[in-house]
Design an enzyme around this catalytic site. Sequence first.
Site, PDB file in Angstrom:
ATOM      1  CG  PHE A 115      28.787  23.062  12.284  1.00  0.00           C
ATOM      2  CD1 PHE A 115      29.642  22.285  11.647  1.00  0.00           C
ATOM      3  CD2 PHE A 115      27.941  22.490  13.288  1.00  0.00           C
ATOM      4  CE1 PHE A 115      29.687  20.836  12.050  1.00  0.00           C
ATOM      5  CE2 PHE A 115      27.833  21.156  13.361  1.00  0.00           C
ATOM      6  CZ  PHE A 115      28.765  20.424  12.774  1.00  0.00           C
ATOM      7  CG  ASP A 147      30.315  28.260  16.618  1.00  0.00           C
ATOM      8  OD1 ASP A 147      31.272  27.708  17.130  1.00  0.00           O
ATOM      9  OD2 ASP A 147      29.142  27.641  16.518  1.00  0.00           O
ATOM     10  CE1 TYR A 179      32.163  17.940  19.566  1.00  0.00           C
ATOM     11  CE2 TYR A 179      30.490  18.685  21.498  1.00  0.00           C
ATOM     12  CZ  TYR A 179      30.761  18.572  19.891  1.00  0.00           C
ATOM     13  OH  TYR A 179      29.956  18.919  18.996  1.00  0.00           O
ATOM     14  CE  LYS A 180      33.614  20.541  17.008  1.00  0.00           C
ATOM     15  NZ  LYS A 180      32.552  21.288  16.521  1.00  0.00           N
ATOM     16  NE  ARG A 192      37.028  18.273   9.248  1.00  0.00           N
ATOM     17  CZ  ARG A 192      36.308  18.542  10.458  1.00  0.00           C
ATOM     18  NH1 ARG A 192      35.759  19.721  10.684  1.00  0.00           N
ATOM     19  NH2 ARG A 192      35.930  17.702  11.361  1.00  0.00           N
TER      20      ARG A 192
HETATM   21  C1  LIG Z   1      31.224  21.270  16.291  1.00  0.00           C
HETATM   22  C2  LIG Z   1      30.309  22.424  16.138  1.00  0.00           C
HETATM   23  C3  LIG Z   1      29.244  22.402  16.485  1.00  0.00           C
HETATM   24  C4  LIG Z   1      28.554  21.473  17.474  1.00  0.00           C
HETATM   25  O1  LIG Z   1      27.284  21.705  18.252  1.00  0.00           O
HETATM   26  P1  LIG Z   1      27.061  20.629  19.077  1.00  0.00           P
HETATM   27  O2  LIG Z   1      25.750  21.413  19.574  1.00  0.00           O
HETATM   28  O3  LIG Z   1      27.840  20.442  20.372  1.00  0.00           O
HETATM   29  O4  LIG Z   1      26.504  19.186  18.439  1.00  0.00           O
HETATM   30  C5  LIG Z   1      28.436  23.692  16.445  1.00  0.00           C
HETATM   31  N1  LIG Z   1      28.944  24.839  15.785  1.00  0.00           N
HETATM   32  C6  LIG Z   1      30.257  24.536  14.990  1.00  0.00           C
HETATM   33  C7  LIG Z   1      30.640  25.592  14.256  1.00  0.00           C
HETATM   34  C8  LIG Z   1      30.901  23.289  15.333  1.00  0.00           C
HETATM   35  O5  LIG Z   1      32.166  23.306  14.533  1.00  0.00           O
END
Ligand SMILES: *Cc1c(COP(=O)(O)O)cnc(C)c1O
Length: 403
Positions: free
Chosen positions: A126, A197, A222-223, A371
């Site tokens: 990401f 991650d 939050y996911k 998705r």
């Molecule tokens: C959703 C997501 C993030 C989000 O990071 P925030 O700091 O909460 O905005 C980071 N890494 C991955 C792999 C994600 O899927």
Amino acid sequence: MTVTQQQCREMDAADPLARSRDAFVLPEGVVYLDGNSLGALPRQAEERVRAVMTQQWGKDLIKSWNLHDWIGVPARLGAKIARLIGAKPGEVLVADSTSLNVFKALHAALCLRPGRRVILSDEGNFPTDLYMAQGLIEQLSDSHRLEIVPPEEIAAAITEDVAVLMLTEVDYRTGRLHDMKALTKLAHDKGALAFWDLCHSAGAFPVDLNGCGADFAVGCGYKYLNGGPGAPAFIYVAERWQGSAEQPLLGWMGHEAPFAFDLDYRPKPGIARFLVGTPPILSLTALEAGLDLFADVALEALRAKSGALGDLFIALVEQELAGSGLALASPRPAAQRGSQVSYRHPEGYPIMQALIARGVIGDFRAPDILRFGFAPLYVSFSDIWTAVAQLKAVMAGREWEKP
Ligand SMILES: *Cc1c(COP(=O)(O)O)cnc(C)c1O
């Protein structure tokens, strides 16, 4: 063999997790397949946040830090997440955002491997993880470099120059799952550390950080954990590194004695040094409502259902949408996927807009990916039937061509 709507109903009737759906607020007429971006609202969250506001903040004011153990919330929630990701209770802390935790963990990992110069990651990661690595390298006066390789070339790229292998277990676009155990072992065999991650893993299926020997990990609140928009994230530091890991953001909450107000920093023992500032109690309270919905859930049931929802989606798209131009972008075997299925289509964006207009909420990721995320606590097999039926209507009516 064709799948019928009746069979989907039977799968719901046999689903051991079916009842947990009632614990969520889900709008009438909506099929929500975007819990991998923002999890649904747990029914309990509103009441719990209100109780903390009125009973604790409103009545006990600042005394609540001790009286209601607000100070202990990051560790308490960390212990609840630990069970979901195969960690010990003292190895996980809830704090900050995922992005910030990436920075903290990555810095700690680099300090544990002095002399090594490479952060190795892949193109499926990401962007924020990669940006945080780039920013950290700038802070370190460009003494390190970030190497980004295609996912299938990671194994070959793990050399003795690598300080840390930084990967996201589930590719946010395709849902492809990395083999955490094998890649962690390859990293360790070359003397590198492994940092995972888990944003698209935690709460979607069980993870075994300890069993894989992972060194550091982070993930999102939050996911699939359903902690609410911008919920605090988590960080995992393997017990063996907690005495020596140096995090770069020396906030007072990570200080050995924050209320001594010393002029010099001394880290707390254990993972608590990874705290930075004052914990956001209201947000943590909402997150805890989400975490508690996992308390009675058998993690193997979570995995089984997330795989089965994806398998059903793929089977129904094949059955109902042959020739529609939707190309499966996810691995077909459930064991190689996270809890989502993605398709490529050149008109992906307007197709998703048309589908959302029909009450099926998925999302789109550039350049051409549709998705669909399957949060096993609240997505039903009948939802999958409805989603594919609506997608079929969108494609048959060429609805994406309408403004
Ligand atoms: C959703 C997501 C993030 C989000 O990071 P925030 O700091 O909460 O905005 C980071 N890494 C991955 C792999 C994600 O899927």
